[in-house]
Design a protein around this motif. Sequence first.
Motif, PDB file in Angstrom:
ATOM      1  N   HIS A 232      14.446   7.979 -15.946  1.00  5.68           N
ATOM      2  CA  HIS A 232      15.004   9.010 -14.815  1.00  5.68           C
ATOM      3  C   HIS A 232      14.534  10.288 -15.061  1.00  5.68           C
ATOM      4  CE1 HIS A 232      17.468   9.947 -18.365  1.00  5.68           C
ATOM      5  NE2 HIS A 232      18.231  10.993 -17.610  1.00  5.68           N
ATOM      6  N   LEU A 235      11.610  10.638 -12.779  1.00  6.73           N
ATOM      7  CA  LEU A 235      11.975  10.637 -11.299  1.00  6.73           C
ATOM      8  C   LEU A 235      12.676  12.270 -10.849  1.00  6.73           C
ATOM      9  CD1 LEU A 235      13.949   7.158 -11.375  1.00  6.73           C
ATOM     10  CD2 LEU A 235      11.733   7.859 -10.680  1.00  6.73           C
ATOM     11  N   LEU A 314      21.176   9.461  -9.674  1.00  2.00           N
ATOM     12  CA  LEU A 314      20.776   8.881 -10.983  1.00  2.00           C
ATOM     13  C   LEU A 314      21.815   9.292 -11.865  1.00  2.00           C
ATOM     14  CD1 LEU A 314      16.994  10.424 -11.337  1.00  2.00           C
ATOM     15  CD2 LEU A 314      17.719   7.933 -10.674  1.00  2.00           C
ATOM     16  N   ILE A 352      10.436   6.261  -4.557  1.00  2.00           N
ATOM     17  CA  ILE A 352      11.949   6.038  -5.017  1.00  2.00           C
ATOM     18  C   ILE A 352      12.064   4.559  -4.535  1.00  2.00           C
ATOM     19  CG2 ILE A 352      14.274   6.470  -5.050  1.00  2.00           C
ATOM     20  CD1 ILE A 352      12.585   8.239  -6.772  1.00  2.00           C
ATOM     21  N   TRP A 355      10.181   2.139  -6.311  1.00  2.00           N
ATOM     22  CA  TRP A 355      10.515   1.778  -7.786  1.00  2.00           C
ATOM     23  C   TRP A 355      12.046   1.544  -7.941  1.00  2.00           C
ATOM     24  CZ3 TRP A 355       7.715   1.568 -12.198  1.00  2.00           C
ATOM     25  CH2 TRP A 355       6.269   1.913 -11.974  1.00  2.00           C
ATOM     26  N   TRP A 356      12.600   1.087  -6.799  1.00  2.00           N
ATOM     27  CA  TRP A 356      14.079   0.943  -6.671  1.00  2.00           C
ATOM     28  C   TRP A 356      14.696  -0.167  -7.576  1.00  2.00           C
ATOM     29  CZ3 TRP A 356      18.423   3.212  -6.580  1.00  2.00           C
ATOM     30  CH2 TRP A 356      19.515   2.545  -6.401  1.00  2.00           C
ATOM     31  N   THR A 359      14.640   1.576 -11.067  1.00  3.12           N
ATOM     32  CA  THR A 359      15.474   2.449 -10.926  1.00  3.12           C
ATOM     33  C   THR A 359      17.129   2.143 -11.158  1.00  3.12           C
ATOM     34  OG1 THR A 359      14.055   3.897  -9.564  1.00  3.12           O
ATOM     35  CG2 THR A 359      16.321   4.745  -9.871  1.00  3.12           C
TER      36      THR A 359
END
Length: 412
Positions: A232, A235, A314, A352, A355-356, A359
Amino acid sequence: MTWAYRSNPTIHMITEHHELKISECGVISTTVRQRRTTRPRDLPYGPEPLAVRWHKRQFACAEKLCARKAFTESTAEIPPRARVTGRLCRAAARQVALGRSVAAVGREYGLGWPLVHRHFAAHADALLIEPEPPRVLGIDETRRGRPKWIKNETTGRWARTERFETNFVDLSGSGALLGQAAGRTGKAAVDWLNTRGHAWKSQVRVVAIDPAACYRTAIRQALPHAVIVVDHFHLVALANKALTAVRQRVTREHRGRRGRATDPEWANRRRLLRGREHLSARTFTRMWNDLIDHEPTGQILTAWIAKEELRCLLACAREQAPRSVISHRLHRFLSWCADSDIPELLTLAETIDAWWPETLAFITTGITNARTEGTNRMIKDAARVAFGFRNLHNQRRRVRLACTHQTINTAA
């Protein structure tokens, strides 16, 4: 059998005359051919240097068929033709294992670089065994050495070349460095993992990485059963990078130049990158009003809100929020970026979204790549202490020992 007496600062070692010696052929010899005195270097006695004088004997072998006609007595601590004692070599190896450079240890003990490094390599190889398979694996890269510029003889253009190492870290156990692979490509990661074997790979359940597509592809190929978790911190770094890009672009478009200290967006550039909870009410109010009054487009504040929305999303990992809250915050972040119609925020939202799954795995598991980043720092520190490495094998040995917790226990 030998005995010794100390005459400060010299230790004399003398062999008793009735001792028997066995030649290489297995025949016992009692015939003394001559006596010799050697001066092997030893550890200092506190702050004072210590000189060792060994008065030893050379025996003659009476066996006519023996290839060696004469042999000199020796001990395990001082083997034949040795100029230093074994405990001095072991002490030098432990000092290097503690993080000192080979050259510095050699200067302190009066030893040559090849001798110190040879004993350190033996000491390290005895400790660095094949790593056990971790449940959680961390993957990241570090740059090896400085970048170099190479000129193409055909085109005359200069190209920047860099050498990277892919690091594999145990995130579920001791946090030790498991190994390294040359390059930062997916093939390098796949080859290293396949070398470990199927039984080793089957134990890995979770893999934490930075948002690097090459590593994600490699994990899906080599560890299809493992869950991929994206860190994270990176990110949030992408959101800060997008916010900085918006601020710089708006300044160039609005003022026709780069930012200056008198510009409110420039004066608040550090505050924009800080979390909302780390800003006092007075600081936040001042930053907000300055941008409202002096930035007519409102894009900088829009980008700042997008960054905070991502941080709020996050934060579900820390709050252990239910899936409904996660979905709501995700929709709020993506909608804000889409409605803003700002190119940098649209790119951030697309990243995002791409890459969910990784994540979401971070939000549900809370696993990060922080210990891998700490290992990267230790790798860089080891390279700085050694003033760089020319030999890749020596570098990996030194780096792995420095990043293994066994070093502290065995070198103390």
